[in-house]
Design an enzyme around this catalytic site. Structure first.
Site, PDB file in Angstrom:
ATOM      1  N   ASP A   1       0.848  -1.193   0.000  1.00 22.09           N
ATOM      2  CA  ASP A   1       0.000   0.000   0.000  1.00 22.09           C
ATOM      3  C   ASP A   1       0.882   1.241   0.000  1.00 22.09           C
ATOM      4  O   ASP A   1       2.097   1.146   0.160  1.00 22.09           O
ATOM      5  CB  ASP A   1      -1.008  -0.014   1.158  1.00 22.09           C
TER       6      ASP A   1
ATOM      7  N   TYR B   1       2.910   4.775   0.743  1.00 23.29           N
ATOM      8  CA  TYR B   1       3.561   5.362   1.910  1.00 23.29           C
ATOM      9  C   TYR B   1       2.540   6.190   2.682  1.00 23.29           C
ATOM     10  O   TYR B   1       1.686   6.858   2.092  1.00 23.29           O
ATOM     11  CB  TYR B   1       4.720   6.255   1.478  1.00 23.29           C
TER      12      TYR B   1
ATOM     13  N   PHE C   1       6.588   2.025  -4.174  1.00 21.13           N
ATOM     14  CA  PHE C   1       7.992   2.273  -3.807  1.00 21.13           C
ATOM     15  C   PHE C   1       8.483   3.664  -4.191  1.00 21.13           C
ATOM     16  O   PHE C   1       9.593   4.058  -3.829  1.00 21.13           O
ATOM     17  CB  PHE C   1       8.933   1.210  -4.403  1.00 21.13           C
TER      18      PHE C   1
END
Length: 225
Positions: free
Chosen positions: A65, A67, A78
C-alpha cells in the site's frame, strides 16, 4: 468520488469498474478522504495507470500500500515525490540495482516516474491509506480491483516480467500464467528482510532486461532517474 482511468485502461477494465463492488469501493474511499487525512492526493490515486498504459506494460512491480507519511506517496509503488527523503526499502532497491548493473552512481531521487514511463507498472495492492496508519485501507476492496488488473495483464498480454518482492507479493501474483510471462520472486527490500539475506543479490534488474531483450523488447533503463 470520481476516479477516471486513462482511456486505454478504462476500456480494458470497463467490465470490472462497472461491478457493484467498485462503486461501493469509491464511495468508501470518498468517505475516508472526507473524514481523515489520506494518501496519495486524490488526483494521484491512479498515477500508476496514468504513467504506464496497458499496451506499454512490460514489467509489473507489486507493492502493498502507499507510503503513509505526509508528502511521500505519489500513486506508484515504492516511489516518492522529488525532494522527499528516500525510504529504507527504496534505498535497498537502489543498492541492489547499482550492484546488479555495475553502476557507481546511486540514484538521488526517489521518484520512479521514469520507470513507469518506460513500461513498468508500479502497482500497489491497495491504492490509498490513512496518514501514519500502514495498511489501514486493507478493509476496502482495492485488492479485488488490483487482482483483476494483474489477471488482465496475465491473460491478455505476453512476455511481461512480474517482480514479486516479499510473501505478500508472492501471494498476489499466484495466478499469473508463468508459461507466458517471467515471474521473479525474492524477499522484500525492507531492512528486516534484506538484512536476513532475502533481498540482496537477486539480480532482478539484469534478469528482467535479459528476458525482455530475448523477446525482442526494449530493456528498461533502470538508472535513468
Amino acid at each position: 468520488m470520481q476516479l477516471q482511468l486513462n482511456s486505454e485502461w478504462q476500456s480494458i477494465l470497463e467490465e470490472e469498474i462497472q461491478k457493484p463492488y467498485f462503486k461501493e469501493l469509491l464511495e468508501m474511499v470518498d468517505l475516508e478522504y472526507q473524514n481523515y487525512m489520506c494518501y496519495p492526493p486524490k488526483d494521484l490515486i491512479l498515477s500508476a495507470f496514468d504513467h504506464c498504459s496497458f499496451s506499454d506494460t512490460k514489467v509489473v512491480i507489486i507493492g502493498q500500500d502507499p507510503y503513509h507519511g505526509k508528502g511521500e506517496a505519489n500513486g506508484m509503488c515504492f516511489s516518492v515525490n522529488d525532494g522527499v527523503k528516500i525510504p529504507p526499502s527504496l534505498r535497498n532497491i537502489y543498492r541492489e540495482l547499482v550492484d546488479d548493473l555495475g553502476s557507481i552512481f546511486i540514484p538521488t531521487s526517489g521518484n520512479l516516474e521514469s520507470w513507469a514511463n518506460q513500461g513498468v507498472l508500479l502497482l500497489n495492492a491497495g491504492l490509498t491509506v490513512r496518514e501514519d496508519l500502514p495498511n489501514s485501507h486493507k478493509h476496502l476492496q482495492w485488492g479485488k480491483f488490483t487482482d483483476a488488473v494483474i489477471q488482465k495483464i496475465s491473460d491478455e498480454k505476453e512476455h511481461v516480467v512480474f517482480l514479486l518482492w516479499g510473501s505478500f507479493a508472492h501471494k498476489k501474483g499466484g495466478k499469473i500464467n508463468r508459461e507466458k510471462h517471467l515471474v521473479l520472486e525474492s524477499g522484500h527490500p525492507s531492512p528486516m528482510s534484506a538484512n536476513q539475506g532475502k533481498w540482496f543479490g537477486n539480480k532482478h534488474f539484469s534478469k528482467t532486461n535479459s528476458y525482455l531483450e530475448s523477446k525482442g523488447l526494449k530493456p528498461i533503463n533502470w538508472l535513468n532517474l
